[in-house]
Enzyme design. Structure first.
Site, PDB file in Angstrom:
ATOM      1  CG  ASP A 102      -3.126  24.854  -9.397  1.00  0.00           C
ATOM      2  OD1 ASP A 102      -3.584  24.939  -8.246  1.00  0.00           O
ATOM      3  OD2 ASP A 102      -2.469  25.752  -9.935  1.00  0.00           O
ATOM      4  CG  HIS A 296      -3.978  21.435  -5.014  1.00  0.00           C
ATOM      5  ND1 HIS A 296      -5.181  21.790  -5.587  1.00  0.00           N
ATOM      6  CD2 HIS A 296      -3.007  22.125  -5.698  1.00  0.00           C
ATOM      7  CE1 HIS A 296      -4.961  22.667  -6.561  1.00  0.00           C
ATOM      8  NE2 HIS A 296      -3.645  22.871  -6.648  1.00  0.00           N
TER       9      HIS A 296
END
Length: 317
Positions: A102, A296
């Site tokens: 991320d 994610h």
């Protein structure tokens, strides 16, 4: 069972950083993203240590036990890369393998781009390297996605962190679920007059990779630091664009790996092209790993597969 130890390290960049670490051997730095901390690497710290590496996961600038300054302009990409270089120095090493997920991925890519002599190898999880755009990013995102896009919403002073801090248990539960493969890989729009947290769905039940104890740990780790520092990373998107002009389309030369989930909203639809073109700007790309059904939170959703890919990549350096 390998134990994870905790301590504070005085980075040569001037930041007192909390680190979680395990093992001994060549250094592997694990850089977390938003809204996370060292805990997102709990599975990798042990696996890398048992494979013969010194695995270190810091709480990055502004996050959790590290905390950080109040001023938004002290969260630029230069500060963040400086923290990584300072941490390598403080740990007594010349070089490290730098892994980021991320927001940690752009920091890892930038460290490899700015300071290639300090990076044995670089791995990005979820977020591929993207070359510098032709214009400032916030306005481009505003025109493409609207005011409700969370990165645009996070530019507002005070409001986003108040929303995220209001009920941290709900914040972590909703966000971690929403962007996961189980939650549909959502990046929901923030409704007018509403908040980011309420735009994320409330799970009927938690996915198997996420427990109530995990959520409680995240909420506890944020302690007094809260969300002001993490949101400040987003408030430097345009400033970072200005500061990186000298590296416009500069290649990333260290050996590299990309790992992504096929349900990750970050690389959904047209955004997938950034991964397909990664070798154009990362010429020593050693591999791209796609995790089926993964959203994610790659290293938490698919720890065994991520561990295998990372250890294989590092061993081949």
């Amino acid at each position: 069972m390998t134990e994870i130890a905790h301590r504070f390290v005085e980075s040569t960049g001037g930041l007192r950083m909390h680190v979680a670490e395990a093992g001994s051997g060549p250094l592997v730095l694990l850089l977390h993203g938003f809204p996370e901390c060292w805990y997102s690497w709990r599975h990798q710290l042990v696996a890398l240590a048992e494979a013969g590496y010194h695995a270190v996961a810091p709480d990055q600038r502004g996050y959790a036990r590290t905390g950080g300054p109040r001023e938004a302009d002290r969260y630029t990409i230069h500060h963040l890369v400086g923290d990584v270089a300072g941490l390598i120095d403080a740990l007594g090493e010349e070089r490290a393998v730098v892994v980021g997920h991320d927001w940690g991925a752009p920091v890892a890519w930038a460290t490899a781009q700015f300071l290639p002599e300090r990076v044995r190898g670089v791995a990005g999880l979820s977020v591929p390297h993207r070359p510098r755009s032709s214009r400032p990013p916030v306005q481009a995102m505003r025109e493409m996605f609207g005011e409700g896009f969370y990165m645009v919403h996070f530019q507002r002073p005070g409001e986003p962190e108040a929303d995220l801090d209001r009920d941290r248990t709900a914040t972590f539960r909703r966000i971690l679920y929403a962007a996961s493969g189980d939650g549909g890989g959502l990046l929901p729009a923030v409704p007018e007059g509403g908040g980011f947290v309420e735009s994320c769905p409330e799970p009927a039940r938690l996915p198997g990779w996420l427990t109530e104890d995990d959520i409680a740990t995240y909420a506890r780790e944020y302690g007094d630091a809260g969300f002001a520092g993490p949101v400040n990373w987003y408030r430097n998107l345009d400033r970072n664009w200005e500061l990186t002009a000298a590296w416009h389309r500069a290649p990333i030369t260290p050996p590299a790996l990309y790992i992504g989930g096929d349900r990750d909203p970050v690389v959904a639809g047209p955004a997938r092209r950034a991964v397909d073109r990664l070798a154009d700007f990362v010429p020593n790309l050693r591999g791209t790993v796609w995790l089926s059904g993964c959203g994610h939170w790659t290293q938490q959703e698919r720890p065994a597969e991520v561990n295998e890919a990372l250890i294989g990549f590092i061993r081949d350096l």
